[in-house]
Design an enzyme around this catalytic site. Structure first.
Site, mmCIF file in Angstrom:
data_model
loop_
_atom_site.group_PDB
_atom_site.id
_atom_site.type_symbol
_atom_site.label_atom_id
_atom_site.label_comp_id
_atom_site.label_asym_id
_atom_site.label_seq_id
_atom_site.Cartn_x
_atom_site.Cartn_y
_atom_site.Cartn_z
ATOM 1 N N LYS A 177 0.852 -1.193 0.000
ATOM 2 C CA LYS A 177 0.000 0.000 0.000
ATOM 3 C C LYS A 177 0.889 1.244 0.000
ATOM 4 C CE LYS A 177 -1.670 2.794 3.059
ATOM 5 N NZ LYS A 177 -1.689 4.052 2.287
ATOM 6 N N GLU A 252 9.727 1.992 10.831
ATOM 7 C CA GLU A 252 10.731 3.045 10.678
ATOM 8 C C GLU A 252 9.965 4.350 10.754
ATOM 9 O OE1 GLU A 252 12.971 5.792 9.978
ATOM 10 O OE2 GLU A 252 12.573 5.315 7.884
ATOM 11 N N CYS A 286 13.119 11.550 6.901
ATOM 12 C CA CYS A 286 13.288 11.060 8.276
ATOM 13 C C CYS A 286 14.684 11.399 8.753
ATOM 14 C CB CYS A 286 13.139 9.544 8.340
ATOM 15 S SG CYS A 286 11.695 8.953 7.521
ATOM 16 N N GLU A 387 9.552 16.384 15.699
ATOM 17 C CA GLU A 387 9.818 16.336 14.265
ATOM 18 C C GLU A 387 8.913 17.334 13.533
ATOM 19 O OE1 GLU A 387 8.824 12.736 11.991
ATOM 20 O OE2 GLU A 387 10.850 12.827 11.164
HETATM 21 C C1 UN1 Z 1 13.854 8.815 4.644
HETATM 22 O O1 UN1 Z 1 14.101 9.964 4.931
HETATM 23 O O2 UN1 Z 1 12.816 8.276 5.054
HETATM 24 O O3 UN1 Z 1 19.688 8.734 3.682
HETATM 25 C C2 UN1 Z 1 14.728 8.003 3.777
HETATM 26 C C3 UN1 Z 1 18.776 9.322 3.126
HETATM 27 C C4 UN1 Z 1 18.053 8.644 1.984
HETATM 28 C C5 UN1 Z 1 16.869 7.911 2.490
HETATM 29 C C6 UN1 Z 1 15.975 8.716 3.382
HETATM 30 N N1 UN1 Z 1 18.967 7.743 1.330
HETATM 31 O O4 UN1 Z 1 18.441 10.438 3.464
#
Ligand code: UN1
Length: 498
Positions: A177, A252, A286, A387
């Site tokens: 999804k 995650e 993230c 965040e």
């Molecule tokens: C994310 O921010 O969820 O290292 C992934 C990084 C990318 C992946 C980010 N290769 O910022």
């Protein structure tokens, strides 16, 4: 202008067939607010259907030798490479990130395809000694069955490959999804799976809302694992619902990542690292740097250079040449960032750059937010703890290396961190003491490579990792196998003295 043709209405991909939805939702290009397509809003019925075909397909797929499964993944990688430009343009269109970054993200998926295809000839278990004579012991990886993959809009192709490719190579089938904001990548990947020869039903795409499709997947008794990337709030819901069923779940979630700039750091390099990791993908990663923990001895120099460098961040449509920062995903994203700007001001942080929505002239038609810098931030403030998921950075001055580590570790997240220093002792102390799943030295907080584990400590997840060989642990069960070839009953722990 966009030179790619997009279907007016996307379809679900179930058992190798394309099927219409009953209800649809608009998909909007965040750079222009134009509707680019419509995505089905599916229900429990489509999830049931997808799980049913996945369950059947998985039985055959698991019996296919892993090196043969790998041949298909190699072909997936080759096709992605061939279509890299096309995929990147679509990605910019649906997500907004600048084209160069979109190309980087597609490349991350290609890398993952070839890396996981290589696993087809490894998928190593262990052979070891048995405690009895004429007895053999080994551990092997077994597929878990049908997996549920729920992916976010900020990395709609890379994160999907971190999850689906290890699942596929390990002999699972899956239901995927994707986020409703960014369905094009999944639609394209489904075509690529077919073209590469992946048997029907091994990977199915069901579009729809988390509360409907995601929940149906979480509750489905024939989905054995859920792999989820998204917000902490949703992650907690996913974990508790999976927990009630003792369903394996890999999460995650968020981050509150910091760059530490020590008194001996190369300031120009630090500024480049901060800019790239704070404002790339408009801070919607993230791994984005949202805190800069700076030694007070270099605070002024850093701040000055950072503010100057921020003037050169050209903002606009990611498909246009020379753009460094693209739009924010949608109105809700804009509101959240704006809310945190107000919180920062109320908390007494000093707003030295940006801090507002861009709505004049060419910005009028998209979701644009000015790259923002707060200084005089205290590590306990909400803007330094929570965040924001936008182009907002807080400068936190500290008096020592020890304090820098303490401030870094004071948040509830633990995804990525970075330190700029020339002191090798500090480098090794930092990599030991920074409580994050990823640590960078003399580079920003982004840029994870696919052959290493991706994930974090504390509120960032629940101990599992995406990508790397470690991702296989999410999608396999360990099976211990003992073969007794003595021809007699040998009792473990008891007959060892004979
Ligand atoms: C994310 O921010 O969820 O290292 C992934 C990084 C990318 C992946 C980010 N290769 O910022």
């Amino acid at each position: 202008m966009v030179d790619v043709k997009i279907k007016e209405k996307l379809q679900n991909f179930i058992g190798g067939n394309w099927s219409d939805g009953k209800k649809y939702r608009d998909v909007v290009n965040p750079a222009t607010k134009e509707v680019i397509t419509q995505v089905p809003l599916s229900t429990q019925a489509e999830v049931d259907q997808a799980v049913e075909v996945a369950k059947r397909a998985q039985k055959e797929w698991a019996l296919e030798p892993a090196p043969q499964r790998a041949e298909i993944l190699y072909e997936v990688g080759r096709l992605m490479k061939e279509k890299k430009d096309h995929l990147a343009r679509l990605l910019t269109l649906e997500n907004g990130k600048v084209l160069e970054e979109a190309r980087g993200e597609v490349q991350e998926g290609i890398d993952m395809a070839f890396y996981m295809a290589g696993e087809g000839r490894r998928l190593f278990g262990q052979t070891t000694n048995a405690e009895l004579k004429n007895k053999f012991a080994m551990s092997v990886r077994a597929p878990v069955g049908v997996v549920g993959i729920i992916t976010p809009w900020n990395f709609p192709i890379a994160i999907a490959t971190w999850k689906s490719f290890p699942a596929i190579i390990a002999g699972n089938a899956g239901v995927w999804k994707p986020a409703t904001e960014t369905p094009l990548m999944a639609h394209e990947m489904a075509h690529i799976f077919t073209e590469a020869g992946l048997p029907d039903g091994v990977m199915n795409v069901v579009f729809g809302a988390g509360a409907e499709v995601g929940d149906a997947m979480i509750q489905h008794p024939n989905i054995q694992v859920i792999s989820f990337t998204g917000s902490t709030e949703t992650g907690k819901h996913v974990a508790s619902e999976c927990g009630k069923q003792l369903k394996k779940v890999s999460l995650e979630l968020g981050g509150k990542n910091a760059v530490i700039v020590m008194d001996d750091a190369d300031i120009d390099l630090s500024v480049e690292g901060i800019l790239w990791s704070a404002f790339g993908t408009s801070g919607q990663r993230c791994t984005a740097c949202s805190r800069v923990i700076v030694h007070e001895a270099v605070k002024e120099a850093l701040e000055e250079k950072l503010v100057t460098a921020m003037q050169d961040l050209t903002i606009g449509n990611g498909l246009d040449d020379g753009i460094k920062v693209g739009p924010i995903i949608n109105e809700a994203g804009m509101e959240k960032i704006t809310k945190y700007i107000d919180i920062g001001k109320e908390e007494g942080a000093k707003l030295v750059k940006g801090g507002h929505v861009l709505s004049e002239g060419s910005f009028e038609t998209g979701y644009y937010f000015a790259p923002t810098l707060f200084t005089d931030v205290n590590g306990d403030m909400r803007i330094a703890q929570e965040e924001i998921f936008g182009p907002v950075v807080s400068l936190i001055p500290v008096a020592s290396f020890e304090e820098a580590i303490e401030v870094n570790n004071s948040v509830t997240y633990g995804l990525s961190s970075s330190i700029f220093t020339k002191d090798v002792n500090r480098v090794f102390q930092a990599q030991r003491d920074l409580d994050t799943g990823i640590v960078y030295v003399n580079a920003g907080t982004t840029g994870a490579e696919i052959h290493l584990p991706f994930g974090g400590t504390k509120g960032t997840g629940n101990g599992h990792r995406d990508s790397g060989v470690q991702a296989l642990d999410v999608f396999t069960e360990w099976k211990a196998v003992y073969v007794d070839y003595s021809g007699k009953l040998q009792r473990a722990q008891i007959d060892t003295e004979n």
